[in-house]
Write a protein that holds these residues in place. Structure first.
Motif, short mmCIF file in Angstrom:
data_model
loop_
_atom_site.label_atom_id
_atom_site.label_comp_id
_atom_site.label_asym_id
_atom_site.label_seq_id
_atom_site.Cartn_x
_atom_site.Cartn_y
_atom_site.Cartn_z
N HIS A 194 -4.95 -7.23 -14.64
CA HIS A 194 -5.23 -8.05 -13.47
C HIS A 194 -6.60 -7.74 -12.87
N PHE A 229 -9.56 -10.58 -12.39
CA PHE A 229 -10.17 -10.96 -11.13
C PHE A 229 -11.69 -10.84 -11.21
N TYR A 248 -12.92 -13.82 -13.11
CA TYR A 248 -12.90 -15.04 -12.30
C TYR A 248 -14.10 -15.10 -11.38
N HIS A 275 -8.89 -19.70 -17.40
CA HIS A 275 -9.53 -19.08 -16.23
C HIS A 275 -9.85 -20.13 -15.18
N GLU A 294 -6.72 -20.86 -13.24
CA GLU A 294 -6.35 -19.75 -12.36
C GLU A 294 -7.29 -19.66 -11.16
N ILE A 295 -8.57 -19.93 -11.37
CA ILE A 295 -9.55 -19.90 -10.29
C ILE A 295 -9.22 -20.95 -9.24
N GLU A 296 -8.81 -22.14 -9.69
CA GLU A 296 -8.44 -23.19 -8.74
C GLU A 296 -7.18 -22.81 -7.96
N ASP A 297 -6.21 -22.20 -8.65
CA ASP A 297 -4.97 -21.79 -7.98
C ASP A 297 -5.22 -20.68 -6.96
N LEU A 298 -6.04 -19.69 -7.34
CA LEU A 298 -6.25 -18.52 -6.49
C LEU A 298 -7.24 -18.76 -5.37
N PHE A 299 -8.36 -19.43 -5.69
CA PHE A 299 -9.45 -19.54 -4.74
C PHE A 299 -9.69 -20.96 -4.23
N GLU A 332 -9.59 -16.12 0.65
CA GLU A 332 -9.94 -16.21 -0.76
C GLU A 332 -11.41 -15.87 -1.00
#
Length: 302
Positions: free
Chosen positions: A3, A7, A10, A51, A54-59, A87
């Motif tokens: 993880h 990060f 990302y 990636h 995931e970047i859209e989901d997280l940030f 974020e």
């Protein structure tokens, strides 16, 4: 990939595409290989696309492909990168960690400002917020020798000038908010009592009309015009003192900026710290207040 490394990857992708984009996948791959994060491993298309998701989901940041310019990638909502969100704060923290990790040879020459994390107390308050439970704690006011026990509804936490604060409401008293400084909080306990947050409450909006963390709604909302002299005019342009700041005039050696807020003691204290370079043009009552504060300072130094 662990993880922690994910990060870092990302954040590297966000920064690289934002700073150097639009970029083709091949260009991104070449830049990736030149980064210490790659450890000599290439960046496959499938990994890159994963990636991006995931970047859209997280940030909340969208990396999109523009076929019209040769299948190049850019950040669609780049304005989001400038917003003061959790974020972005997290991304910036990881980004700084990436920079330092890649430049260990000069790490002793990279000087950082220490921000107390407030550890267990902050963690418990955020956990109480998440599960809608009240928080109980002892609070030691400045100039007091005894603590007082509080049971409150934690609405939000805010970082300001290297200190963490909690905005909380008293039980059964809607919208009766108080700000508590974490460095004065001891012995926190998550209560078994639940509370229901006001559905109309918006943390960012609550602080919009103030400067810092001490709203005073008895002070009217006003348009305050500040004249910044010499290099301060550029400093204020790059780092606005308030989200409402806008440039309204320019002259020889100065710029006038207008902010819309409640001129609280925090705001006036900030202006005094810049008094050699910043002048309040209007309103007159705020000018007069600063004048009285200046007189008190002069008398103290006599």
């Amino acid at each position: 990939m662990r993880h922690k490394e994910l990060f870092k990857t990302y954040v590297w992708l966000i920064e690289t595409i934002h700073r150097q984009g639009p970029l083709s996948l091949e260009e991104i791959g070449n830049l990736w290989l030149s980064s210490s994060l790659s450890e000599g491993q290439s960046l496959p298309r499938t990994s890159f696309n994963r990636h991006r998701e995931e970047i859209e989901d997280l940030f909340g940041i969208k990396i999109v492909c523009d076929r019209s310019i040769g299948w190049k990638y850019s950040i669609e909502n780049a304005d989001n990168l400038d917003k003061p969100s959790v974020e972005n704060w997290m991304a910036n923290t990881i980004s700084l960690n990436n920079i330092i990790a890649e430049n260990r040879s000069v790490s002793d020459r990279i000087l950082l400002e220490n921000i107390p994390s407030e550890g267990v107390n902050l963690q418990r308050v955020i956990e109480a917020m998440k599960i809608s439970k009240m928080i109980e704690f002892d609070y030691l006011k400045y100039h007091s020798t005894e603590t007082k026990r509080y049971l409150v509804e934690p609405y939000c936490v805010k970082l300001y000038h290297r200190r963490w604060y909690m905005l909380a409401s008293y039980p059964n008293i809607p919208r009766e908010f108080r700000v508590f400084a974490f460095d004065r909080i001891v012995d926190t306990t998550i209560s078994t009592k639940k509370f229901k947050i006001d559905k109309d409450f918006d943390a960012a909006s609550y602080f919009n009309e103030c400067f810092g963390v001490a709203p005073n709604f008895d002070i009217p909302l006003q348009k305050v015009v500040l004249r910044a002299y010499d290099t301060e005019q550029y400093y204020m342009r790059n780092l606005p003192v308030h989200p409402t700041q806008r440039l309204i005039a320019e002259g020889y050696g100065y710029c006038d900026y207008e902010v819309t807020l409640r001129p609280t003691e925090d705001f006036l204290g900030y202006l005094l710290s810049r008094a050699h370079w910043v002048e309040i043009i209007s309103p007159q009552e705020v000018r007069d207040h600063i004048n009285r504060m200046v007189d008190n300072i002069k008398n103290r130094y006599k």
